[in-house]
Design an enzyme around this catalytic site. Structure first.
Site, PDB file in Angstrom:
ATOM      1  CD  GLU B 765      -3.109  -0.720   0.171  1.00  7.70           C
ATOM      2  OE1 GLU B 765      -3.304   0.466  -0.118  1.00  7.70           O
ATOM      3  OE2 GLU B 765      -3.747  -1.663  -0.328  1.00  7.70           O
ATOM      4  CG  ASP B 766       1.014   3.677  -2.703  1.00  6.48           C
ATOM      5  OD1 ASP B 766       1.642   3.137  -3.619  1.00  6.48           O
ATOM      6  OD2 ASP B 766      -0.120   4.135  -2.823  1.00  6.48           O
TER       7      ASP B 766
END
Lengths: 377, 1154
Positions: B765-766
């Protein structure tokens, strides 16, 4: 080379593999990393001792074999840098040395900064951070670690003083690392809890409790401690600004903070092996030579004005993969890495010479092994 | 077959083209692409980045304020008309302040630090009558101060005007600071650019019921009104606020003296379709039996709104006529009751409406940028000043009248004494600091017009100055105004807009946009007439719309018609290029409406373009050489007619080529540089034209939150909150905009070596994985500075607070360690929570008389020390202490508290491509992968960030920076820059990479740091400019066990700042109910919240009480303690019961055994 000419032959018609020796393609997989244009393959080491048991090859690690084949060849050695080949060793071991060099070899670095006055634009904690990163030229083996409840003494602490002032009316000055002045007798700042001296003969208590001056020790008597480089910029002072501080260096390890790492970096690469799969002649050879930016290839005259490409300097290959880019160049050239040949580079920050660093690293690994053995037995 | 045919066609084409090119090259003058880029820095040098604000304010100071004063220059007493005061001249002085009667010059930085207003006196010269009764003499007075005008920084009255870098530094000012804002009571305030629909123009559109309407918002100095003419059920009506209901339009025409229907039809045009559309309206009028002007006025008179208190008799006559004259289409002047221009104007409106009815394309687009005007600080301030000035004069007149009305006056009467200067000063200051524009005279009530300048980052400040705020409220759910309008090209940035509710409504100016200021109309009018415009007065209705003749409209006012419009327009443009008329006058030939629009009003957006003759640029290489040599300036380009400003409307008459190469025969203009269509914030993004467009928008929002340097004077500023980066860098991959705006000098980020690979699983998630050694060496290290203030108050009885020496021994000594002997925390001291930073004491009696207020005994003081309340465990440092006196002459002490932070897990980082992510984990350097050259990444980014975001620009940035570091040259990635050489091509970058022994695609052979073996993939690795955003875990993390409670409900407080609890909300409660975890609900909602023991009377069901003395429970309603049960209840519940009882509602509890 072999894998191209494998026509469909029933298994039972295959020639018998001589026992005790791997077939060439397996041998290649075992000893080389193949760098194709899309991804490196066969990068892993085959560690399982019985991996080739069916072919009668013993893949177990044999000390005698290792002892016979292991070699170290120093290529370059300067005061700060060293490049050497480590041949006949496993990647995990080479990596262990690398990791120890970066993280577990102790050095001395400034850890505590007592700032008496700082009117410069640079903030106290930033100044302290910068000082911490200044590499010191001192053998850390001569010092002890300072644990939590130790008092700073001549065995575990080096004290530097920095007092720089830019006079009013003059132009801006730079404070360089050469202004760090070693105080072999320890701190000159008296503790704030200390009352003004009642007895002028007794020395007031300072932030360190040195029993003797460090320069009386034989190791330092002719070899004063100081920063490795004299021209590291620490701060800039404008007219009327002043920095007065004392910096205490202690022994530490790179895994706590990068400032204690004795190396700028240490790394290895596997020995490049460039193989021409086919004869490359004429224009194509010229093209190949031109393709390589680091001039791995050369042209060889094979008489009658014919020219053939040869691999002249495989060691300088940076794996830019230009030579196997496009068309079907990968049919002509194969880029490989030798799995047990490491070109190891150590860039020392200056506390110790790189060759000393490496031997120290070996010692640490030895200690670790011994610890494992003692724990196990 | 198809393919073959196409091929051959292509071949033919090519051949043809080749031939053509040959012919052209023989005939046409030699074209060579001239590098016009140098114009841009030159443009920005003369203009600055916020010229629109400065121009507008300068115009106000130089021209507008004089006009206002001239228009209201006379105060005459009503009692004695011979007594008067006349303003002769007005001017603004130097910024200064009067302290104890001594005038002291101000610099902006002094104002910021000392919480002053950066304002300059408004001087007037006055002529007035003095003396009493018999002996009156005229007197003159020069340089009378009527108030103080807040001064915009870097405007013509500012002390910084025209100063060079060194002088600015001496003033404590950052040379890169753009100015364009005010300093009000120490805070920097910017007046946002307001977007509005243009005034005094006919706009044809439809209303909610799809009726076609023509509306004009008239705005003159005297009146402001809105006139709407609407077609409803085939009849045309006029809507005007002053009439109670709609009025048939023919009635209005008749009332204005157009008694003959035929004339009206002629004026509109003789096309039978128009007459047909008008017929129902004519019939309508005839039905009412209104044939003459008198009858029409009679009819209108009935419709006039009755004013609540007016002299009915006097007003009766001519009210309708007055409305028609002064309010109906107020922008058309009526001279000596000559309504003809107004009739023609109505006719033109009707004609345009009918065109729109017959052909929907003729409808105006409200969102079209040419129909918009930008209102800037100068205009807004002039409204405000006019109102305040008039109010001041009225007040003065009133006081004069009351004094003169007194029968016996003894002293000598001096009218000049009655000018009260405070009202203007206070009015301006209050309006600027609150941002509420309440101008009753113009019925203007607008809120939030000013904002505190965002000083989070340098780019944020610049972006704030170029922000354009919308006219309507943000809640409207229409997509039209939010959509990107093609006419915004080059004027407003297509990327920079916020997300969420204000998306598309709040805009930002592009790099080269200029906003015009008002220009005098009179010379233009006479010029038009001398260029062959036939006066309106001399034309019959029939002639008005003759074929081959165009109406000439200047700022919405019909001047007349011209028979050769194109020639007229060309002549006007030539005059403009020759500098004979203002460079911002726009001449626009509208073929569809058969009009030539000339505009000289303020608030139009325009931009400079290179003029081309038949496709050949007027700028030649020698011009650019002169520019480079410093012989030429941007203005000389303008003066020599090489460059001109076009506004949105005139752009429609131009054919603009993007580059000189694609100029064709008909090309009239050439863009200076295509990347100037972007604004300041979007200009930071390298290769934005390779990104998916929303990513650029995200970056525009995030660039404003990035930490870095905010200004050169950042360390001497005393802002409430400053975020700084310890080691900011300039990006390796720059753009031209970055160099132009100075982002390379005040960067907000660092070049990090990024490896695009997955690592450790803490990068989902980044999230990004960071290298601990990089952090040790200073990557992402930042300084957060907060301001704390204390005031040493003086009280009315003469007593005052005192700051005393700290106790060095005893109970409090430990908390006073950081105090100096003067009782204030010393700079450089480490401050911990609960430390006292000012040892202040206040007198116990602050009201009422005290004997010897200065020499109070120690016992008369009580300590009012201020303690530092920071997060526990965080050690901050006192950075600076400043002492100043505030407005009430109290001693004000400000402390800057500094905290240096290194990045930790959860801190937010972002690249310049809208790719934000938090730090997922921090990894030892030896565990990280390393390349063949020993390069170790500073951070690792997960490749999953790329496919859905499609930020190709980021990949090119990586390649470009990698080539940059290996070749030692900054690479460029300006938007659309490849053809003009302002962006390096990927091919060239790849070549550089190969030359330095890297793979052309930027992927390296990498060894794992953990196993030591090579990775089974080549890793895309290189430097990317990363920004650290202001959102840091340290400021957000929050947890609590037991803690403070709200007094009234006894429930835990809310919010991190109050150390509040974490709420189990309705939805969480629902989950627990559904799960059946009743005990958990009981525990969360009562035990851990606000348990309370109550005595309940089983008989009456009301709450009783427990008497601790008698140790009995009692019911106060039943007057006994017989049926009392004790139970637990949330305190809030008990509170509710009591509140209900207070409202005469009796809640009764019924108890049963559980």
């Amino acid at each position: 080379m072999e894998e191209q000419k494998t026509p469909k032959i029933p298994v039972w018609d295959l020639p018998d593999v001589p026992k005790g020796k791997l077939p060439p393609h397996l041998e290649l997989q075992r000893t080389r990393v193949l760098c194709t244009s899309d991804a490196p393959t066969h990068t892993e080491n085959i560690r399982y001792s019985g991996a080739y048991a069916s072919m009668g090859v013993d893949n177990s690690l044999r000390l005698g074999h290792f002892r016979d084949n292991f070699r170290v060849e120093v290529i370059t050695l300067t005061e700060d840098d060293m490049e050497f080949d480590m041949i006949g060793i496993d990647a995990s071991l080479a990596n262990a040395f690398r990791r120890i060099l970066i993280a577990e070899l102790p050095t001395m670095a400034i850890e505590k900064v007592l700032i008496a006055n700082n009117t410069s634009v640079i903030q106290d904690e930033v100044l302290a951070h910068r000082l911490g990163l200044v590499p010191l030229k001192v053998d850390p083996r001569l010092f002890e670690y300072m644990s939590e409840n130790d008092v700073p003494n001549e065995k575990n602490t080096i004290v530097f003083k920095l007092h720089s002032r830019c006079e009013r009316g003059s132009s801006r000055i730079k404070v360089l690392s050469n202004e760090l002045q070693w105080l072999p007798r320890g701190s000159e700042f008296t503790l704030s809890t200390e009352k003004p001296a009642v007895d002028p003969t007794s020395r007031p208590r300072t932030y360190t409790s040195f029993n003797c001056s460090q320069d009386s020790l034989p190791e330092f008597s002719n070899n004063p401690i100081g920063p490795k480089h004299d021209d590291i910029m620490i701060a800039k002072l404008g007219p009327g600004q002043e920095i007065e501080l004392e910096a205490h260096a202690v022994k530490g390890m790179g895994k706590t903070h990068a400032k204690w790492s004795p190396v700028a970096t240490a790394w290895y690469r596997m020995l490049p092996e460039v193989v021409l799969l086919q004869e490359i002649e004429g224009e194509k050879a010229e093209e190949l030579v031109k393709k390589c930016p680091v001039k791995v290839f050369d042209i060889e005259d094979i008489g009658k004005g014919r020219k053939r490409a040869t691999v002249a300097r495989p060691r300088s290959c940076t794996l830019c993969r230009e030579c196997i880019r496009g068309d079907d160049w990968d049919k002509h050239v194969a880029l490989r890495r030798v799995k047990d040949h490491f070109i190891f580079t150590i860039e020392s920050t200056g506390a110790l010479h790189p060759e000393v660093l490496f031997t120290e690293a070996v010692k640490i690994l030895e200690d670790k092994c011994e610890r494992v053995i003692t724990e196990l037995s | 077959m198809g393919v073959k045919e196409e091929d051959s066609a292509l071949l033919n084409d090519l051949q043809e083209q080749g031939l053509k090119i040959d012919k052209q090259s023989l005939a046409a003058p030699v074209k060579s692409a001239v590098d016009k880029f140098q114009l841009l820095p030159e443009f920005l040098k003369v203009r600055g980045l916020v010229k629109q604000h400065l121009d507008s304010f300068n115009y106000f100071l130089r021209t507008q304020i004089k006009k206002i004063v001239r228009a209201n220059d006379l105060i005459t007493s009503r009692v004695d008309p011979s007594i008067y005061l006349r303003y002769k001249d007005v001017r603004i002085g130097e910024p200064s302040i009067i302290i104890d009667g001594v005038t002291e010059k101000l610099t902006p930085h002094k104002c910021r630090l000392a919480d002053l207003t950066y304002a300059a006196p408004i001087y007037v010269n006055i002529e007035y009558i003095t003396g009493s009764h018999g002996s009156k003499t005229t007197q003159m007075k020069r340089d009378v101060i009527i108030g103080r005008m807040p001064i915009m920084l870097r405007s013509c009255c500012c002390v910084l005007y025209g100063k060079d870098e060194e002088e600015l530094a001496r003033c404590g000012e950052c040379p890169l600071d753009p100015g364009g804002y005010f300093v009000i009571k120490g805070t920097e305030k910017v007046i946002l650019i307001q977007e509005q629909l243009s005034k005094n123009r006919i706009i044809i559109d439809t209303d909610k019921k799809n009726c076609v309407q023509a509306s004009v918002t008239s705005s003159t100095e005297a009146t402001k009104s809105k006139t709407v003419i609407k077609m409803e059920k085939e009849k045309i009506y006029l809507y005007l606020n002053q009439f109670t209901s709609k009025v048939p339009i023919m009635m209005v025409m008749k009332a204005m003296g157009m008694e003959s229907d035929q004339e009206v039809v002629q004026m509109i045009g003789r096309d039978p379709r128009y007459s047909e559309l008008l017929l129902p309206s004519i019939e309508d009028c005839a039905k009412e039996a209104v044939y003459t002007q008198y009858q029409a006025l009679e009819y209108l008179e009935q419709k006039v709104k009755k004013l609540p208190y007016s002299n009915a008799l006097i007003e009766k006559e001519g009210r309708a006529l007055g409305i028609l004259r002064d309010i109906f289409l107020a922008n058309i002047p009526v001279q000596q009751d000559n309504f003809r221009p107004k009739c023609i104007y109505v006719a033109v409106m009707l004609r345009r409406m009918m065109e729109a009815i017959l052909n929907k394309d003729a409808m105006d687009d409200k969102d079209y940028a040419g129909n918009k005007r930008l209102e800037l600080s100068g205009q807004l301030l002039s409204l405000l000043f006019e109102d305040l000035f008039k109010t001041m004069n009225d007040e003065a007149r009133k006081t004069i009248d009351t004094i003169l009305a007194k029968p016996s006056r003894s002293s000598r009467f001096d009218i000049s004494q009655f000018i009260v200067k405070d009202s203007i000063t206070v009015g301006l200051e209050r309006t600027l600091s609150t941002g509420n524009w309440d101008v009753k005279r113009f019925r203007m009530h607008r809120k939030g017009m000013t904002q505190v300048v965002a000083r989070l980052s340098y780019i944020g400040t610049l972006g704030h100055m170029t922000k354009v705020s919308p006219q309507f409220e943000k809640s409207r759910k229409v997509s039209g105004p939010r959509a990107l309008q093609p006419s915004q090209w080059g004027m407003l940035c297509p990327c920079d807009t916020p997300e969420g509710e204000a998306c598309g409504l709040v805009k930002n100016l592009a790099l080269m946009t200029h906003v015009t200021t008002d220009e005098d109309e009179a010379p233009l009018v006479s010029l038009c007439y001398s260029l062959g415009v036939e006066d309106l007065e001399l034309l019959s209705g029939e002639e008005l719309h003759m074929p081959n003749s165009y109406l000439i409209i200047l700022n919405g006012l019909i001047l007349g018609k011209h028979r050769r419009p194109q020639r007229f327009a060309n002549a006007m443009r030539k005059l403009r290029r020759a500098g004979k008329i203002g460079e911002f006058v726009s001449i626009f030939v509208n073929e569809k409406q058969r009009c030539v629009y000339i505009a000289s009003d303020g608030g139009r957006v325009c931009r400079p373009l290179v003029i081309a003759d038949k496709g050949v640029s007027r700028i030649k290489e020698h011009h650019m050489k002169e520019l480079r040599d410093g012989v030429r300036t941007f203005d000389s380009f303008l003066k020599d007619g090489l460059i001109e400003y076009l506004d949105v409307n005139e752009e429609n008459n131009a054919l603009i080529a993007l580059y000189e190469e694609n100029a064709k025969e008909g090309t009239t203009h050439i863009e200076i540089e295509p990347f100037t269509i972007l604004g300041v914030c979007a200009g930071l993004i390298p290769y934005p034209h390779h990104n998916q467009s929303p990513r650029n928008t995200y970056q525009c929002a995030m660039g404003k939150q990035a930490m870095g340097n905010i200004a050169y004077n950042e360390l001497t500023r005393m802002d409430t909150l400053i975020y700084l980066l310890v080691y900011p860098q300039r990006p390796l991959l720059t753009t031209r905009t970055i160099e132009l705006v100075g982002y390379d000098k005040l960067g907000a980020g660092q070049n990090a070596t990024v490896a695009v690979m997955s690592y450790s699983g803490y990068d989902i998630e980044d999230a990004i994985v960071m290298n601990k050694s990089s952090l040790d060496r200073g990557f992402g290290r930042c300084i957060v500075m907060k301001k704390m203030a204390a005031i040493s108050q003086k009280y009315e009885n003469g007593t005052s607070d005192r700051i005393i020496r700290p106790q060095r021994e005893g109970y409090e000594a430990e908390r006073m360690q950081i105090l100096d002997d003067d009782g204030l925390a010393a700079p450089g001291e480490i401050i911990r929570p609960h430390d006292i930073y000012i040892n202040k004491e206040s007198p116990t009696i602050t009201r009422g008389p005290v004997t010897s207020p200065m020499g109070l005994p120690d016992s008369a003081y009580k300590p009012s020390r201020q303690t530092y309340k920071g997060p526990e465990g965080e050690t901050a440092v006192v950075d600076r202490v400043s002492l100043c006196s505030d407005k009430n002459n109290n001693l004000c002490i400000k402390f800057m508290i500094r905290h240096t932070r290194r990045p930790e897990v959860g801190d937010k980082f972002s690249s310049r491509h809208g790719q934000k992510g938090v730090c997922g984990t921090i990894v030892q350097q030896e565990d990280l992968p390393f390349s063949e050259r020993g390069i170790c990444p500073d951070l690792i980014m997960n490749p999953h960030g790329f496919p859905s975001r499609m930020t190709v620009g980021k990949m090119i940035e990586l390649l470009g920076s990698k080539a940059g570091v290996s070749s030692g040259r900054f690479h460029y990635g300006s938007a659309f820059g490849e053809p003009s050489g302002h962006a390096d091509r990927v091919e060239a970058i790849s070549e550089t990479l190969v030359k330095h022994g890297f793979s052309y695609n930027g992927k390296d052979f990498i060894y794992s740091g953990i196993t030591g073996e090579p990775l089974q993939a080549y890793i895309f690795m290189g430097p990317i400019y990363y920004q650290k955003l202001k959102h840091m875990v340290l400021d957000k993390m929050h947890a609590r066990g037991s803690g403070p409670r709200v007094m009234i409900t006894r429930q835990p407080t809310e919010g991190r700042s109050r150390n509040g609890g974490l709420r189990v909300g309705e939805m969480e409660r629902d989950c627990l109910i559904a799960y059946g975890a009743s005990m958990l609900i009981y525990e969360r909602l009562m035990i851990s919240s606000d348990p309370f023991e109550v005595q309940v009377c089983r008989k009456c069901g009301l709450l009783g009480y427990y008497n601790f003395k008698l140790k009995t429970a009692n019911c106060s309603t039943c007057k006994n303690g017989d049926n009392i049960s004790t139970m637990k209840l949330p305190y809030a519940c008990k509170l509710l019961f009591q509140e209900l009882q207070a409202m005469n509602i009796v809640p009764r509890l019924k108890l049963t055994e559980a």
